[in-house]
Design a protein around this motif. Sequence first.
Motif, PDB file in Angstrom:
ATOM      1  N   GLN A  15       0.805  -1.214   0.000  1.00 48.76           N
ATOM      2  CA  GLN A  15       0.000   0.000   0.000  1.00 48.76           C
ATOM      3  C   GLN A  15       0.843   1.272   0.000  1.00 48.76           C
ATOM      4  N   TYR A  16       2.120   1.139   0.302  1.00 49.08           N
ATOM      5  CA  TYR A  16       3.009   2.304   0.316  1.00 49.08           C
ATOM      6  C   TYR A  16       4.130   2.093  -0.689  1.00 49.08           C
ATOM      7  N   MET A  17       4.285   3.040  -1.598  1.00 48.71           N
ATOM      8  CA  MET A  17       5.330   2.977  -2.620  1.00 48.71           C
ATOM      9  C   MET A  17       6.249   4.175  -2.379  1.00 48.71           C
ATOM     10  N   VAL A  18       7.521   3.896  -2.048  1.00 45.34           N
ATOM     11  CA  VAL A  18       8.457   4.976  -1.747  1.00 45.34           C
ATOM     12  C   VAL A  18       9.799   4.753  -2.449  1.00 45.34           C
ATOM     13  N   GLY A  19      10.589   5.810  -2.448  1.00 45.07           N
ATOM     14  CA  GLY A  19      11.967   5.732  -2.921  1.00 45.07           C
ATOM     15  C   GLY A  19      12.128   5.312  -4.364  1.00 45.07           C
ATOM     16  N   THR A  26       5.447  12.360  -8.652  1.00 46.13           N
ATOM     17  CA  THR A  26       4.359  12.976  -7.887  1.00 46.13           C
ATOM     18  C   THR A  26       3.012  12.369  -8.258  1.00 46.13           C
ATOM     19  N   GLN A  27       2.798  12.092  -9.537  1.00 49.72           N
ATOM     20  CA  GLN A  27       1.534  11.483  -9.958  1.00 49.72           C
ATOM     21  C   GLN A  27       1.362  10.112  -9.323  1.00 49.72           C
ATOM     22  N   VAL A  28       2.428   9.338  -9.258  1.00 46.68           N
ATOM     23  CA  VAL A  28       2.366   8.011  -8.641  1.00 46.68           C
ATOM     24  C   VAL A  28       2.123   8.153  -7.138  1.00 46.68           C
ATOM     25  N   LYS A  29       2.831   9.080  -6.506  1.00 44.45           N
ATOM     26  CA  LYS A  29       2.674   9.307  -5.068  1.00 44.45           C
ATOM     27  C   LYS A  29       1.228   9.673  -4.739  1.00 44.45           C
ATOM     28  N   VAL A  30       0.670  10.605  -5.476  1.00 50.20           N
ATOM     29  CA  VAL A  30      -0.702  11.058  -5.221  1.00 50.20           C
ATOM     30  C   VAL A  30      -1.697   9.941  -5.496  1.00 50.20           C
ATOM     31  N   TRP A  31      -1.463   9.146  -6.549  1.00 48.05           N
ATOM     32  CA  TRP A  31      -2.368   8.033  -6.849  1.00 48.05           C
ATOM     33  C   TRP A  31      -2.393   7.077  -5.664  1.00 48.05           C
TER      34      TRP A  31
END
Length: 122
Positions: free
Chosen positions: A50-54, A69-74
């Motif tokens: 559920q969390y995608m980072v780095g 940013t688009q991936v983070k916000v999605w």
Amino acid sequence: GLELSHCVGANSLGPAVPWRSGGPCKMKRVRTVFKPEQLERLEQEFLKQQYMVGTERVDLAATLHLTETQVKVWFQNRRIKWRKQSMEQKAAKLSQFGVIQPATVDSTDIKDREEDTVDVEL
């Protein structure tokens, strides 16, 4: 990204109104329209984690031809949807067994408690 919108007051209705001291024109966010293939891949990744980072987020963004940013916000918005669905499922199970539910929680209450809530996609 931001896109120049029409200038407020640029017509005969009145003087131009500055928006946050950014000048006489409003800046308007453009909502991202994801392609079905992008959404499918994003959903697959969300099922894994559920969390995608780095670097994972950077790599996924590059693969899907999106910004980081688009991936983070999605992912932020998808987590909110997932939590809301989980709460609704729990409420349905409790009501199925005759357990009285307190007043239902609407999505604005959930958003107020979320630290990673983002209302607008980039």
